[in-house]
Design an enzyme around this catalytic site. Structure first.
Site, mmCIF file in Angstrom:
data_model
loop_
_atom_site.group_PDB
_atom_site.id
_atom_site.type_symbol
_atom_site.label_atom_id
_atom_site.label_comp_id
_atom_site.label_asym_id
_atom_site.label_seq_id
_atom_site.Cartn_x
_atom_site.Cartn_y
_atom_site.Cartn_z
ATOM 1 N N ASP A 311 -24.197 -40.299 -45.654
ATOM 2 C CA ASP A 311 -23.441 -39.891 -44.519
ATOM 3 C C ASP A 311 -23.514 -40.892 -43.309
ATOM 4 O O ASP A 311 -22.511 -41.264 -42.593
ATOM 5 C CB ASP A 311 -23.755 -38.582 -44.138
ATOM 6 C CG ASP A 311 -23.188 -37.565 -45.173
ATOM 7 O OD1 ASP A 311 -22.329 -37.891 -45.956
ATOM 8 O OD2 ASP A 311 -23.813 -36.366 -45.099
ATOM 9 N N ASP A 360 -21.597 -41.960 -7.135
ATOM 10 C CA ASP A 360 -22.021 -40.595 -6.780
ATOM 11 C C ASP A 360 -21.577 -40.104 -5.497
ATOM 12 O O ASP A 360 -20.945 -41.063 -5.085
ATOM 13 C CB ASP A 360 -23.514 -40.349 -6.986
ATOM 14 C CG ASP A 360 -23.538 -39.036 -7.336
ATOM 15 O OD1 ASP A 360 -23.365 -38.043 -6.530
ATOM 16 O OD2 ASP A 360 -24.252 -38.496 -8.431
ATOM 17 N N SER A 446 -19.228 -30.881 -21.814
ATOM 18 C CA SER A 446 -19.961 -30.484 -22.921
ATOM 19 C C SER A 446 -19.127 -29.344 -23.439
ATOM 20 O O SER A 446 -19.415 -28.999 -24.549
ATOM 21 C CB SER A 446 -21.421 -30.061 -22.650
ATOM 22 O OG SER A 446 -21.470 -29.267 -21.307
ATOM 23 N N HIS A 467 -19.049 -36.707 -25.526
ATOM 24 C CA HIS A 467 -19.873 -35.944 -25.376
ATOM 25 C C HIS A 467 -21.472 -36.418 -25.965
ATOM 26 O O HIS A 467 -21.675 -36.516 -27.031
ATOM 27 C CB HIS A 467 -19.420 -34.477 -26.121
ATOM 28 C CG HIS A 467 -20.448 -33.433 -26.113
ATOM 29 N ND1 HIS A 467 -20.943 -32.602 -26.944
ATOM 30 C CD2 HIS A 467 -21.722 -33.139 -24.994
ATOM 31 C CE1 HIS A 467 -21.880 -31.677 -26.454
ATOM 32 N NE2 HIS A 467 -22.134 -32.098 -25.293
HETATM 33 P P1 NAI Z 1 -25.748 -33.094 -12.868
HETATM 34 O O1 NAI Z 1 -25.460 -31.780 -12.171
HETATM 35 O O2 NAI Z 1 -27.437 -33.617 -13.068
HETATM 36 O O3 NAI Z 1 -25.229 -34.259 -12.215
HETATM 37 C C1 NAI Z 1 -23.656 -34.189 -11.892
HETATM 38 C C2 NAI Z 1 -23.786 -35.452 -10.683
HETATM 39 O O4 NAI Z 1 -22.184 -35.477 -10.443
HETATM 40 C C3 NAI Z 1 -24.466 -35.042 -9.533
HETATM 41 O O5 NAI Z 1 -25.259 -36.356 -9.090
HETATM 42 C C4 NAI Z 1 -23.538 -34.908 -8.485
HETATM 43 O O6 NAI Z 1 -23.847 -35.439 -7.243
HETATM 44 C C5 NAI Z 1 -22.423 -35.847 -8.988
HETATM 45 N N1 NAI Z 1 -21.055 -35.780 -8.327
HETATM 46 C C6 NAI Z 1 -20.620 -34.479 -8.085
HETATM 47 N N2 NAI Z 1 -19.150 -34.641 -7.504
HETATM 48 C C7 NAI Z 1 -18.876 -36.042 -7.441
HETATM 49 C C8 NAI Z 1 -17.824 -36.876 -7.113
HETATM 50 N N3 NAI Z 1 -16.992 -36.444 -6.597
HETATM 51 N N4 NAI Z 1 -18.073 -38.370 -7.472
HETATM 52 C C9 NAI Z 1 -19.116 -38.825 -7.962
HETATM 53 N N5 NAI Z 1 -20.224 -37.982 -8.398
HETATM 54 C C10 NAI Z 1 -20.084 -36.537 -8.285
HETATM 55 O O7 NAI Z 1 -24.975 -32.618 -14.316
HETATM 56 P P2 NAI Z 1 -25.188 -33.311 -15.608
HETATM 57 O O8 NAI Z 1 -26.239 -32.405 -16.282
HETATM 58 O O9 NAI Z 1 -25.620 -34.811 -15.598
HETATM 59 O O10 NAI Z 1 -23.856 -32.826 -16.303
HETATM 60 C C11 NAI Z 1 -22.737 -33.758 -16.132
HETATM 61 C C12 NAI Z 1 -21.594 -33.459 -16.932
HETATM 62 O O11 NAI Z 1 -22.064 -33.423 -18.321
HETATM 63 C C13 NAI Z 1 -21.263 -31.923 -17.056
HETATM 64 O O12 NAI Z 1 -19.669 -31.955 -17.269
HETATM 65 C C14 NAI Z 1 -21.966 -31.164 -18.189
HETATM 66 O O13 NAI Z 1 -21.137 -30.269 -18.630
HETATM 67 C C15 NAI Z 1 -22.016 -32.599 -19.162
HETATM 68 N N6 NAI Z 1 -23.009 -32.415 -20.138
HETATM 69 C C16 NAI Z 1 -24.211 -31.935 -19.882
HETATM 70 C C17 NAI Z 1 -25.196 -32.151 -20.802
HETATM 71 C C18 NAI Z 1 -26.551 -31.528 -20.395
HETATM 72 O O14 NAI Z 1 -27.462 -31.218 -21.108
HETATM 73 N N7 NAI Z 1 -26.883 -31.538 -19.091
HETATM 74 C C19 NAI Z 1 -24.929 -32.330 -22.256
HETATM 75 C C20 NAI Z 1 -23.821 -33.049 -22.271
HETATM 76 C C21 NAI Z 1 -22.672 -32.819 -21.434
#
Ligand code: NAI
Length: 732
Positions: A311, A360, A446, A467
């Site tokens: 696989d 960011d 996600s 993802h």
């Molecule tokens: P996080 O909360 O750690 O990071 C999000 C970041 O986006 C923050 O640093 C925030 O300041 C920034 N942000 C917010 N508004 C913004 C803007 N207008 N421009 C630029 N940056 C901006 O979140 P995380 O965990 O990194 O998740 C991010 C995405 O990834 C989400 O959609 C989540 O569902 C997805 N995801 C998360 C996983 C996890 O295990 N935490 C796994 C796979 C996907």
């Protein structure tokens, strides 16, 4: 050169004017050498000829070398997959033959060296272990080790027997056999697996020849340590008091390492090593063959070979990549959001030579995202896995910013801001103004359906889900989600990017939670569902790990927070309602609600969930859990608990096939093992369904049993039942 045996055979020999015979490994019908019938036949001829020549005193020494890019790939996995359960005897005879040839080479009376020009893993390394001297090229492509255990096998070509004699029982097991470690030549040299390294390929054969000629007149050089008179097993024989004292802890430690999960290979390796250490080499070798034959004829090795070799190979070869699209290479990637995921994605790209703009909302956040890479790189430098210079180079590729204008020139945008569709649309709108029409637009959501998010961009055909899994630097899998309007070219480019940064892509179609997040939820929720039934919480988590899941569902819920499944269930319900549909309430949610709302125990981050935590470390189960839920008269069989986890995931995975969310069994197997912890010993979720005892029909029957006893969520669909009855698999 003087040809000795037929040069179009898989193994042939040539003798030079100095009397050095080179044994060439060069399967004429394959790009890599494996221990197939062609090898066995040809090696037999070569050794016959060699013995004759040595008897005629016409040989000073031997060099074993390869004409392929890899030295020798190992066992013939295609052949091994064909061995049936009732053919253990044939497998035993076959491996005994391979070994008797190698034993004859090892005791031929003249010095034998191996010249290792490329990867020598498994059977490949075993050939070299039957030579007296091993020299390898110090090249990145050269890997040495015995990875059989990762395929449910044991090194049956003398690997167990010889490493035990080289390193002693304990070191052989820990350093080489039980985890199948692969090492580069320098580390292998330090560990004593090989004798020398040379810097370039050009120096390899001369170095091997030189050793042979230098030692041509020394009878001791033509003997392995274990064939010398005063040989003692390093670290002592199993009967020595020192080893005898620790021996009983070996199986207990192994069990602990495997968390009680059923992996026949490491058990067999340990048995072969321990039993073989107390007897002579020939007997040990036969013991090794017996265990090998049992594993080869068993189901587990087939399952693991299918997943971890075939696989993986199919996915690596781009079986899911649309045909006819030219390969692409990204130079500059813009990552939106420098949080946990964005920072990890930035590192993954930069470490593979891609420039990254990490954006960011504040300079501080963006810098924090870049610092994440610095931490990983510093760690690598301190462990001598990387030079400071190389680390600086990687770090310099990441530009932290708050200014969207810096995204100019990016050929890919990967969005990783909060899981909020409006915010995602906003950051894409901002980015789209800076980049040109060819820029790939990816979202790391996600759970949010990609087709919906695509409405927020002006070029939905260039929009795709990418993802990643957390932590990005450790997790190899990337789930690529194709939206309704995503073009083939976009998909091909997304696959190219994922492979370019050294990750493993699976491709799925759009659906809430896609494949992995959706199926994952079914596993974790089974934990609280059992709690509600009155099952002891300790048994709940133990049943998970002993079924082969890396973490029990309650401990896992503490990691992801108890509120996450509740939030997802609410969102799913809302989305269904918007379409006029209704979804059944998942089992286990009431327990989560009580834990959250009444007891304020949201999970590890808060220091309290199903378990208590001190300094972030998991302690004991929260004592009140048992008092609140456990009923002493509940006697659910343990095997039912284990099957409930596997089947909860498998039934939902089957539904994903039915709905067309996933269309490839390879993607489902690899996605389930690497993304969501489905037991690796099953070979993955699709393999589990299709090869359950009694085939898919047996799977359906067992699922119905579980549904009758524990709830309709285990009920196989009509689609699945019909396919099983018709003798079909999950895909055409
Ligand atoms: P996080 O909360 O750690 O990071 C999000 C970041 O986006 C923050 O640093 C925030 O300041 C920034 N942000 C917010 N508004 C913004 C803007 N207008 N421009 C630029 N940056 C901006 O979140 P995380 O965990 O990194 O998740 C991010 C995405 O990834 C989400 O959609 C989540 O569902 C997805 N995801 C998360 C996983 C996890 O295990 N935490 C796994 C796979 C996907």
């Amino acid at each position: 050169m003087n040809a000795q045996t037929t040069s179009n055979a898989a193994v042939y020999s040539e003798k030079d004017a100095d009397g050095v015979v080179t044994i060439w490994l060069d399967d004429p019908e394959a790009s890599a050498n494996t221990m197939n019938q062609r090898y066995i036949d040809a090696m037999g001829d070569v050794v016959d000829q060699l013995e004759k020549d040595i008897e005629a005193r016409a040989v000073k020494g031997v060099v074993v070398a390869s004409k392929k890019k890899t030295f020798f790939a190992g066992g013939d996995l295609v052949g091994i997959q064909k061995i049936r359960a009732d053919q253990a005897h044939e497998a035993f005879d076959m491996v005994e033959k391979v070994k008797s040839q190698l034993r004859r080479l090892e005791t031929c009376g003249v010095p034998v060296a191996s010249a290792i020009n490329g990867a020598a893993l498994g059977g490949g390394l075993e050939i070299t272990l039957a030579t007296h001297y091993r020299v390898a090229v110090d090249d990145r492509s050269v890997k040495l080790g015995l990875p059989e255990v990762t395929l449910g096998l044991l090194p049956g070509g003398g690997g167990v027997t010889r490493t035990v004699r080289m390193f002693g029982l304990q070191s052989a097991l820990m350093d080489w056999l039980l985890q199948g470690q692969q090492r580069d030549p320098k580390r292998a040299l330090e560990k004593g697996l090989i004798h020398a390294v040379v810097a370039t390929k050009d120096e390899l054969l001369p170095a091997a020849r030189a050793w042979v000629l230098e030692n041509a007149d020394d009878p001791e050089a033509a003997k392995q340590p274990w064939d010398r008179e005063k040989f003692r097993l390093p670290g002592g024989a199993p009967s020595s008091p020192k080893l005898a004292a620790v021996l009983p802890s070996f199986p207990a430690n192994l069990r602990k390492q495997l968390k009680g999960a059923d992996y026949p290979a490491p058990r067999a390796i340990m048995s072969a090593a321990v039993e073989g250490a107390g007897v002579d080499l020939d007997t040990a070798s036969r013991i090794e063959s017996r265990y090998f034959a049992t594993l080869v004829a068993g189901k587990n090795s087939k399952d693991m070979i299918q997943a971890f070799f075939f696989d993986m190979q199919a996915l690596g070869a781009g079986s899911l990549r649309p045909k006819g699209v030219e390969r692409s290479k990204a130079k500059k990637v813009g990552v939106l959001g420098a949080g946990m995921m964005g920072a990890g994605i930035a590192y993954a790209c930069a470490s593979r030579g891609v420039d990254v703009v990490l954006k960011d909302v504040s300079a501080e956040n963006a810098q924090k995202g870049k610092d994440y890479s610095k931490k990983i790189l510093d760690n690598k430098v301190s462990r001598s896995q990387m030079t400071q210079e190389a680390a600086d180079e990687v770090l310099a590729r990441i530009t932290p910013t708050t200014d969207a204008a810096d995204l100019k020139g990016c050929d890919v945008i990967v969005e990783a801001v909060f899981e909020d569709p409006e915010l995602k649309a906003k950051v894409f709108a901002e980015a789209e103004q800076q980049v040109d029409e060819k820029t790939l637009l990816c979202s790391n959501t996600s759970t949010l359906p990609i087709t919906g998010l695509a409405k927020g961009v002006t070029r939905p055909k260039d929009f795709i889900g990418l993802h990643f899994f957390s932590p990005v630097d450790k997790m190899k899998l990337v789930e690529i989600i194709v939206g309704e309007e995503t073009s083939d070219e976009t998909l091909a480019r997304a696959i190219d990017l994922v492979q370019q940064i050294g990750k493993l892509p699976i491709v799925v179609n759009d659906s809430r939670g896609f494949f992995t997040s959706r199926v994952f939820g079914t596993y974790v929720l089974e934990g609280p569902a059992m709690l509600e039934e009155g099952i002891d919480p300790m048994s709940i988590d133990r049943a998970g790990t002993s079924a082969g899941f890396p973490t029990g569902p309650l401990a896992l819920l503490d990691e992801v927070t108890l509120s996450l499944p509740r939030h997802i269930a609410e969102e799913t319900k809302k989305a269904a309602a918007a379409e006029g549909a209704e979804v059944p309430e998942p089992a286990g949610l009431d327990v989560l609600a009580t834990m959250l709302d009444e007891h304020d125990r949201p999970g590890r981050a808060a220091g309290k969930g199903f378990y208590d935590y001190a300094d972030g470390k998991r302690g004991k189960l929260w004592p009140q859990l048992r008092e609140t839920y456990t009923k002493s008269d509940v006697t659910t069989p343990y095997s039912d608990l284990q099957d409930r986890y596997r089947f909860a995931m498998a039934i939902d995975a089957a539904r994903c096939f039915e709905e067309g969310v996933i269309t490839s069994t390879a993607a489902a197997n690899i996605g389930s093992i690497f993304g969501i912890g489905f037991p690796a010993n099953t070979g993955g979720v699709a393999r589990f369904i299709e090869t359950y005892e009694g085939g898919m029909k047996g799977f359906v029957a067992r699922a119905n049993e579980l549904a009758d006893a524990y709830g309709e969520r285990f009920r196989p669909s009509q689609w699945l039942t019909e396919r099983a009855n018709a003798g079909k698999g999950l895909v055409e």
